[in-house]
Each structure stands twice: as C-alpha cells, then as structure tokens.
Scaffold this motif. Structure first.
Motif: not given
Lengths: 76, 352
Positions: A14, A33-35, A37-39
C-alpha cells in the motif's frame, strides 16, 4: 513467514508506514484498491505458492482477514 | 490441446503503431499519486492511440503492404488471409474481405476473421500452420486491435492500459524440418471478466425513433465499453500461463536456457516480471516493450518482436516462445525458430 513480516508486506503493497498496519486495521482505511488486490495475488503466489481467489480478497474487511487467506504460512 | 507442425516458416513480420501519443498524466480521472502508482505497475505512461478515422484494418493493411514490399513477395502466391481482431470495420462483412480487396489478393484465396484478443496472434500462427499442412502454401496473418475505441475514459481499470496496433505476418510452407510446437487452452468461466456487455445481439437492440420511457431506462444501463476485472485477469494468468510454458518446453524437449527469447503478450510490466520470476526465466530473455506503446491486445506479440528489432537492429532471433493469454479466458503458446524470419522494425502509421 512471521506475522510482523506479513504486516510489513501489506504496508509495502500500500505504500504506507508499517506503524499504521495492524491485524485489526480496516483495509478501506488503508486505501486498499484494485492495484493492491493484484499485488497481494502476486505476493501469495510468489511467497507461498498459493492461488488466492480475487473473490476471497474482495470479502476481506480487516488486515487479519487477508492473513486468514494465507494462514497456514504465517507463524505465531 | 498440444500440436506440432513441421515444414512451416514464419517468413516475415511487420507491425504498425499509430503516430498519436496519449499520456496518462493528461487524465483528470485520478490524482497525480494515483496515476504514478498505476503507471509504475503498468510500466508505461504513454500509449499509441488511433484517431477516429483509423481502424485496425488500416494499421494491418499498412504493415502488410510494407512487409510484401520488403520480402519482394508476389501477392499472387498468397493462398489465404486471416484477420484476427476484436475491432473489425463492420459486423458484416468480415474485415478479411475488405483487406483482401485492398491488398489486391487473388480470387483463389480463402479469407476469414477470427474474434480473439491477446491469445489471437499465436492462434493465428497455429491456424495458418494447420491450413498449410492441409495444402495452402502461403498465408497472410493480420492481427491487430484498436481497443482504445472500446474504452470509457471514466473507467480507471481500463483508461490507462490500452494502445492500438496492427500487424502482418507471412507464414509459408518450407522444405526444412523446422517445427512449431503449440499449446492451446480455453476456459469460458472468464467470459464475463473481460467483456463488452452491450452493442451486439445479446442485449436489446434499439431502433430509432426511441419512443418510450422504458427504452430510456434500458439505454441508461446500456454499456458498450470494455469491462475488465484486473484481479481475475491476473489470477487466471498465474493459474494457466506458467503451466502452459512448462508444457511447451517439455513437448519441444528443450529447456528454458535453450530458448533465445520469450515474447509474452505485453499485458503490463508487473505481470511480465512476475511471470518471468515464477518460471525462472532470466530477465534479459523476456521482451518488455510497453513504454510509449501500451497493451495492444492481439498485436502485442508481433509489436514486441518488431520493437525488439527497432531498438536493436543487430539482434539475431532464434528459438522463441510466443505466449498469448487473455479474453475468453483463452491462452496459446508457440515454440518456434525465428532465425530465418525477416523482422522489420516497428512502422509508424502516417497521419493524414
């Protein structure tokens, strides 16, 4: 992986200070956020060889919920 | 499924990108910090995007003309044309016929469109190889997309991702024993995760004049833009792509160290680096050509190959792995030899 290392990883994902992250911190408060999630998917895959479902991440409210998704790999 | 074709060569590859450059920093959708985070993840902040008058077929046509000139190849020898795209000129007819006419190809050609995205280029090679095995001699594969035309500028999950490009590849029969190994897979559970919900025939079609408030309500729900669930895309990629590459390497009885270059679909930098790390592929073998271009869907693999040539004119291509994955879910990988292939540097589409 130790619990403290897991919390440091969440802080890193984050881009916040590790002092701001505890098991009881809300993900919304941290700006999840959605980023993120991907990480997190990449982190679980690389460190634990775990295929975490994006739907399971979406249901997480607190940091401890995320920890629950990779629980067997967290010590202590 | 797994296949192997013998006696087929990739004669030449060309690709075209538009000259218009769009920068993510121009957007007012997000704060500067948010845009920085997104562009760090994507690995690019600038993309090539067509103007409203340019279609995928124009980019592919330009690449095909230049490639045929470069190869000094008689178009009378072409037996078929395959257009792989999600952004055709019209619903009807297939764009392959429009390109057939523009390229002045012989009437003995077959011509058809294939609706595939990021796996489409490898699918096209597999299809062309299969058709050559059944009697064709030379097949022109035109793969490209102008996804920017399907993206809503208000959707933060897609607004910064897609660039536009077109490509042309000549695939021919060959006397040599060179082999093309292919692995292909599909999982329709992903259909809704990467989707343009409306605009075709599943949703209600409107006829003018629109004469009732009910229709107005329907119109408000109408979504003709691309929807992408990025987390599901990444989870699918992690699930299937390392497995696909492993199978490909095993089937070809080779090793990662024997492969000269890996040309993955250029989705984003984070994904490509992660895949390389997970599969133990050295970073210098993995093509990453996103900066200033963007994710160009079905054209991204040929663009990565031609960018590799443009940025390093001395590069010698050898045994290569091409790996496409995305909309469907669909995935396709090929292991082939590009050492005899004429690879042109990326072309720029001229502005009118």
């Amino acid at each position: 992986m130790k619990k403290s290392e897991f919390l440091a990883e969440i802080a890193d994902i984050l881009g916040v200070s590790v002092a701001d992250v505890s098991e009881k911190t809300s993900l919304q408060e941290l700006g999840w956020d959605s980023l993120a999630n991907v990480s997190f998917l990449g982190f679980a895959d690389e460190k634990f060889d775990l295929a975490v479902s994006p739907k399971a991440i979406a249901e997480c409210i607190y940091v401890e919920d995320l920890m629950g998704l990779v629980q067997q790999s967290i010590e202590g | 499924m797994e296949t192997m074709h013998i006696g087929i060569k990739i004669a030449g590859i060309a690709s075209t990108i538009p000259s218009n450059i769009i920068s993510s920093t121009q957007s007012t959708l997000l704060s500067g910090d948010e845009i920085r985070k997104i562009t760090d993840n994507l690995g690019f902040s600038q993309r090539r995007v067509v103007d409203e008058n340019t279609c995928t077929s124009d980019l592919c046509f330009f690449a095909a003309e230049k490639l045929l000139q470069e190869l000094d190849f008689s178009r009378d020898l072409i037996d078929g044309i395959i257009f792989v795209s999600q952004t055709p000129d019209h619903f009807i007819p297939a764009t392959a016929f429009i390109l057939h006419q523009r390229l002045n190809l012989p009437k003995t050609c077959f011509a058809f469109d294939v609706n595939l995205g990021c796996s489409g280029y490898v699918y096209g090679i597999w299809l062309a190889s299969s058709l050559i095995q059944s009697g064709a001699k030379n097949v022109l594969l035109l793969a490209g997309d102008t996804i920017s035309k399907l993206v809503s500028s208000d959707d933060r999950s897609t607004a910064f991702v897609f660039g536009d490009a077109g490509s042309a590849t000549l695939i021919s029969s060959d006397q040599s024993n060179s082999k093309i190994h292919t692995v292909i897979g599909s999982d329709g559970n992903g259909a809704k995760s990467l989707c343009v919900p409306d605009g075709a025939f599943r949703s209600k079609r409107f006829k003018t004049p629109i004469d009732s408030s009910d229709v107005q309500n329907e119109l408000e729900k109408y979504n003709p833009y691309l929807f992408m669930d990025g987390s599901e895309v990444f989870a699918f990629t992690l699930r299937e792509i390392p497995k696909m590459i492993k199978t490909l390497i095993l089937r070809a009885e080779t090793e990662i160290s024997q492969v000269d270059g890996f040309f993955f679909h250029q989705a984003n930098q984070f994904m490509l680096k992660h895949l390389a790390k997970r599969m133990g592929i050295p970073g210098d073998k993995v093509a990453i050509f996103l900066d200033g271009i963007g994710n160009t869907s079905s054209a991204s693999i040929p663009v990565a190959i031609t960018e590799s040539r443009r940025q390093n004119p001395e590069r010698i291509f050898g045994i290569s792995v091409l790996a496409g994955f995305g909309v469907g879910w669909s995935w396709a990988g090929a292991l082939l030899d590009l050492s005899g292939t004429v690879v042109m540097p990326t072309l720029e589409y001229p502005n009118d």
